[in-house]
Design a protein around this motif. Structure first.
Motif, PDB file in Angstrom:
ATOM      1  N   ARG A   1     -34.270   9.930  -1.426  1.00 25.25           N
ATOM      2  CA  ARG A   1     -34.763   9.109  -0.334  1.00 25.25           C
ATOM      3  C   ARG A   1     -34.505   9.776   1.018  1.00 25.25           C
ATOM      4  NH1 ARG A   1     -33.538   2.850  -0.379  1.00 25.25           N
ATOM      5  NH2 ARG A   1     -34.409   3.236  -2.386  1.00 25.25           N
ATOM      6  N   VAL A   2     -33.320  10.324   1.199  1.00 24.26           N
ATOM      7  CA  VAL A   2     -33.004  10.992   2.461  1.00 24.26           C
ATOM      8  C   VAL A   2     -33.947  12.164   2.695  1.00 24.26           C
ATOM      9  CG1 VAL A   2     -31.249  12.341   3.673  1.00 24.26           C
ATOM     10  CG2 VAL A   2     -30.593  10.286   2.460  1.00 24.26           C
ATOM     11  N   ARG A   3     -34.227  12.944   1.643  1.00 23.02           N
ATOM     12  CA  ARG A   3     -35.114  14.095   1.802  1.00 23.02           C
ATOM     13  C   ARG A   3     -36.500  13.657   2.237  1.00 23.02           C
ATOM     14  NH1 ARG A   3     -30.628  13.901   0.085  1.00 23.02           N
ATOM     15  NH2 ARG A   3     -31.279  13.063  -1.857  1.00 23.02           N
ATOM     16  N   GLY A   4     -36.990  12.551   1.694  1.00 24.85           N
ATOM     17  CA  GLY A   4     -38.291  12.034   2.109  1.00 24.85           C
ATOM     18  C   GLY A   4     -38.295  11.682   3.583  1.00 24.85           C
ATOM     19  N   GLN A   9     -40.023  13.132   9.056  1.00 23.96           N
ATOM     20  CA  GLN A   9     -39.764  13.479  10.457  1.00 23.96           C
ATOM     21  C   GLN A   9     -40.503  14.740  10.879  1.00 23.96           C
ATOM     22  OE1 GLN A   9     -35.497  13.678  10.798  1.00 23.96           O
ATOM     23  NE2 GLN A   9     -35.248  11.489  10.460  1.00 23.96           N
ATOM     24  N   THR A  10     -40.817  15.621   9.926  1.00 26.19           N
ATOM     25  CA  THR A  10     -41.539  16.851  10.260  1.00 26.19           C
ATOM     26  C   THR A  10     -43.037  16.586  10.411  1.00 26.19           C
ATOM     27  OG1 THR A  10     -42.057  17.550   7.993  1.00 26.19           O
ATOM     28  CG2 THR A  10     -39.904  18.213   8.888  1.00 26.19           C
ATOM     29  N   VAL A  57     -31.492  21.461   2.565  1.00 27.13           N
ATOM     30  CA  VAL A  57     -32.592  20.820   3.291  1.00 27.13           C
ATOM     31  C   VAL A  57     -32.042  19.999   4.457  1.00 27.13           C
ATOM     32  CG1 VAL A  57     -34.448  19.114   3.108  1.00 27.13           C
ATOM     33  CG2 VAL A  57     -34.145  20.836   1.321  1.00 27.13           C
ATOM     34  N   GLN A  58     -30.935  19.319   4.228  1.00 28.66           N
ATOM     35  CA  GLN A  58     -30.326  18.530   5.300  1.00 28.66           C
ATOM     36  C   GLN A  58     -29.861  19.438   6.442  1.00 28.66           C
ATOM     37  OE1 GLN A  58     -27.563  15.735   3.690  1.00 28.66           O
ATOM     38  NE2 GLN A  58     -28.005  14.286   5.316  1.00 28.66           N
ATOM     39  N   GLU A  59     -29.237  20.556   6.117  1.00 28.03           N
ATOM     40  CA  GLU A  59     -28.799  21.505   7.147  1.00 28.03           C
ATOM     41  C   GLU A  59     -29.994  22.066   7.916  1.00 28.03           C
ATOM     42  OE1 GLU A  59     -26.420  24.543   5.292  1.00 28.03           O
ATOM     43  OE2 GLU A  59     -24.980  23.083   4.532  1.00 28.03           O
ATOM     44  N   MET A  60     -31.061  22.378   7.179  1.00 26.61           N
ATOM     45  CA  MET A  60     -32.262  22.920   7.815  1.00 26.61           C
ATOM     46  C   MET A  60     -32.893  21.898   8.756  1.00 26.61           C
ATOM     47  SD  MET A  60     -33.954  24.924   4.594  1.00 26.61           S
ATOM     48  CE  MET A  60     -35.440  25.372   5.493  1.00 26.61           C
ATOM     49  N   ALA A  61     -32.854  20.632   8.375  1.00 20.00           N
ATOM     50  CA  ALA A  61     -33.404  19.586   9.233  1.00 20.00           C
ATOM     51  C   ALA A  61     -32.598  19.488  10.528  1.00 20.00           C
ATOM     52  CB  ALA A  61     -33.412  18.251   8.501  1.00 20.00           C
ATOM     53  N   GLU A  65     -34.915  24.165  11.495  1.00 19.39           N
ATOM     54  CA  GLU A  65     -35.587  25.151  10.643  1.00 19.39           C
ATOM     55  C   GLU A  65     -36.577  24.494   9.681  1.00 19.39           C
ATOM     56  OE1 GLU A  65     -34.483  28.839   7.643  1.00 19.39           O
ATOM     57  OE2 GLU A  65     -32.877  27.558   8.385  1.00 19.39           O
ATOM     58  N   LEU A  66     -36.261  23.293   9.202  1.00 15.11           N
ATOM     59  CA  LEU A  66     -37.169  22.606   8.277  1.00 15.11           C
ATOM     60  C   LEU A  66     -38.498  22.314   8.955  1.00 15.11           C
ATOM     61  CD1 LEU A  66     -37.665  21.322   5.507  1.00 15.11           C
ATOM     62  CD2 LEU A  66     -36.674  19.213   6.418  1.00 15.11           C
TER      63      LEU A  66
END
Length: 79
Positions: A1-4, A9-10, A57-61, A65-66
């Protein structure tokens, strides 16, 4: 869910595949781990390339970078 939420957001277009659903995607859970050589799910792929798991992915966000990667992928699809 967090990744979605991070992908939302992108503002990128993306698809979700349920690799835990053995009825519709038999064997996918183990196959995707072997394909990426990454032991855990969820996994993010951009333009068919493995990007990372949840923590990456969380770090990239957080670093932006994401969004940069998603913007580049969306731009390349428009060409």
């Amino acid at each position: 869910r967090v990744r979605g939420e991070l992908l939302n957001q992108t503002k990128a277009d993306y698809d979700v595949v349920n690799c835990l659903d053995e009825e519709y995607n038999p064997g996918l859970r183990e196959a995707i781990k072997e394909f990426s050589t990454w032991p855990t799910i969820p996994q993010l792929y951009i333009e068919g390339e493995f990007v990372g798991g949840a923590d990456i992915v969380q770090e990239m966000a957080l670093s932006g970078e994401l969004k940069t990667m998603c913007d580049a992928a969306m731009a390349s699809k428009k060409k």
